[in-house]
Design a protein around this motif. Structure first.
Motif, short mmCIF file in Angstrom:
data_model
loop_
_atom_site.label_atom_id
_atom_site.label_comp_id
_atom_site.label_asym_id
_atom_site.label_seq_id
_atom_site.Cartn_x
_atom_site.Cartn_y
_atom_site.Cartn_z
N VAL A 7 1.85 36.47 -20.17
CA VAL A 7 2.12 35.83 -19.35
C VAL A 7 1.42 36.21 -17.61
CG1 VAL A 7 3.98 36.04 -17.66
CG2 VAL A 7 4.62 36.36 -20.13
N PHE A 8 1.19 35.25 -16.79
CA PHE A 8 0.18 35.84 -15.87
C PHE A 8 0.73 36.07 -14.53
CE2 PHE A 8 -1.89 33.13 -18.99
CZ PHE A 8 -3.03 33.84 -18.46
N PHE A 9 0.31 37.06 -13.70
CA PHE A 9 0.72 36.70 -12.13
C PHE A 9 0.20 36.53 -11.57
CE2 PHE A 9 2.87 39.64 -15.52
CZ PHE A 9 4.09 39.71 -15.44
N ASP A 10 0.78 35.90 -10.78
CA ASP A 10 -0.26 35.69 -8.80
C ASP A 10 0.33 36.71 -8.11
OD1 ASP A 10 2.02 34.45 -7.53
OD2 ASP A 10 1.70 32.86 -8.30
N PRO A 11 -0.08 36.55 -7.36
CA PRO A 11 0.03 37.69 -6.02
C PRO A 11 1.49 37.58 -5.74
CG PRO A 11 -1.73 36.22 -5.31
CD PRO A 11 -1.41 35.76 -6.76
N ASN A 12 2.57 36.59 -5.70
CA ASN A 12 3.69 36.61 -5.02
C ASN A 12 4.48 36.56 -6.27
OD1 ASN A 12 3.04 35.44 -2.91
ND2 ASN A 12 2.73 33.45 -3.22
N ALA A 13 4.34 37.00 -7.93
CA ALA A 13 5.08 37.37 -8.63
C ALA A 13 5.53 38.90 -8.77
CB ALA A 13 4.05 36.83 -10.00
N ALA A 14 6.72 38.78 -8.86
CA ALA A 14 7.19 40.25 -9.06
C ALA A 14 7.34 40.96 -10.19
CB ALA A 14 8.47 40.26 -8.87
N LEU A 88 -3.46 37.91 -10.50
CA LEU A 88 -3.98 38.83 -10.10
C LEU A 88 -4.17 40.02 -11.36
CD1 LEU A 88 -1.61 39.69 -6.88
CD2 LEU A 88 -4.50 39.82 -7.05
N SER A 89 -2.62 39.98 -12.03
CA SER A 89 -3.35 40.13 -13.59
C SER A 89 -2.28 39.70 -14.37
CB SER A 89 -2.64 41.70 -13.72
OG SER A 89 -0.73 41.29 -13.08
N TYR A 90 -2.32 39.90 -15.41
CA TYR A 90 -1.49 39.54 -16.57
C TYR A 90 -1.56 40.61 -17.93
CZ TYR A 90 -5.97 37.85 -19.54
OH TYR A 90 -6.80 38.82 -20.49
N ARG A 91 -0.43 40.22 -18.61
CA ARG A 91 0.61 41.16 -19.65
C ARG A 91 0.30 39.95 -20.63
NH1 ARG A 91 2.50 46.59 -18.20
NH2 ARG A 91 2.67 45.98 -16.31
N ILE A 92 -0.42 40.58 -22.03
CA ILE A 92 -0.26 40.42 -23.47
C ILE A 92 0.56 40.50 -24.10
CG2 ILE A 92 -1.35 39.61 -25.60
CD1 ILE A 92 -4.23 40.61 -23.77
N CYS A 93 2.36 39.42 -24.20
CA CYS A 93 2.93 40.03 -25.06
C CYS A 93 3.20 39.56 -26.46
CB CYS A 93 4.28 39.12 -24.13
SG CYS A 93 4.49 39.35 -22.47
N ARG A 94 2.93 41.29 -27.02
CA ARG A 94 2.62 41.13 -28.34
C ARG A 94 4.23 41.94 -29.30
NH1 ARG A 94 -3.45 43.72 -28.28
NH2 ARG A 94 -4.20 41.94 -27.33
N VAL A 95 4.19 41.05 -30.38
CA VAL A 95 5.61 41.71 -30.94
C VAL A 95 5.10 41.75 -32.96
CG1 VAL A 95 7.70 41.19 -32.42
CG2 VAL A 95 7.22 40.43 -29.80
N TYR A 96 5.42 43.07 -32.87
CA TYR A 96 4.57 43.54 -34.43
C TYR A 96 6.21 43.96 -35.14
CZ TYR A 96 0.23 44.01 -32.09
OH TYR A 96 -1.29 43.85 -31.39
N ALA A 97 5.85 43.16 -36.77
CA ALA A 97 6.92 43.80 -37.44
C ALA A 97 5.68 44.34 -38.28
CB ALA A 97 8.02 41.96 -37.81
#
Length: 125
Positions: A7-14, A88-97
């Motif tokens: 998930v990418f976040f630009d300067p205007n993303a909350a 500006l930043s991003y999150r790597i969303c990982r799910v482990y089972a």
């Protein structure tokens, strides 16, 4: 790992006001999207944050330029509109089972929250 999306976040993303700012919120949101029989599935989530635009005061600072045809000269890339569009930043969303038996359901739940994972196109652009 059962599923992963970025998930990418630009300067205007909350970013800090989203479910991606807290692993507990994210896990709860994933569970809400799962079929009833999988709501208690043992799983873990991980949301590492990456700052995508580092400072430019290092060795490469002042070395990136873009030719501005309106001015007829190169300008520092940091002042161009193109550079400002970099997230500006991003999150790597990982799910482990514990097993891969429910990867499809976990991936579908993640698609609802983040959007479908897509591969690069042939031009890799």
């Amino acid at each position: 790992m059962a599923a992963e999306r970025t998930v990418f976040f630009d300067p205007n993303a909350a970013e800090h006001g989203s479910i991606f700012s807290n692993e507990l919120f994210f896990e709860q949101a994933i569970r809400e999207q799962l079929p009833v029989e999988l709501k208690d599935l043992p799983l873990r989530v991980d949301l590492p944050r990456h700052v995508h635009r580092p400072g430019t005061r290092g060795p490469s600072g002042g070395h990136n330029f873009l030719y501005d045809p309106a001015r007829g000269q190169p300008v520092p890339l940091s002042s161009s509109e193109l550079f400002r569009q970099i997230p500006l930043s991003y999150r790597i969303c990982r799910v482990y089972a514990e097993s891969s038996a429910h990867n499809a359901a976990l991936s579908a739940a993640l698609d609802i929250l983040v959007g479908p994972g897509v591969a690069d196109d042939r031009t890799n652009m």
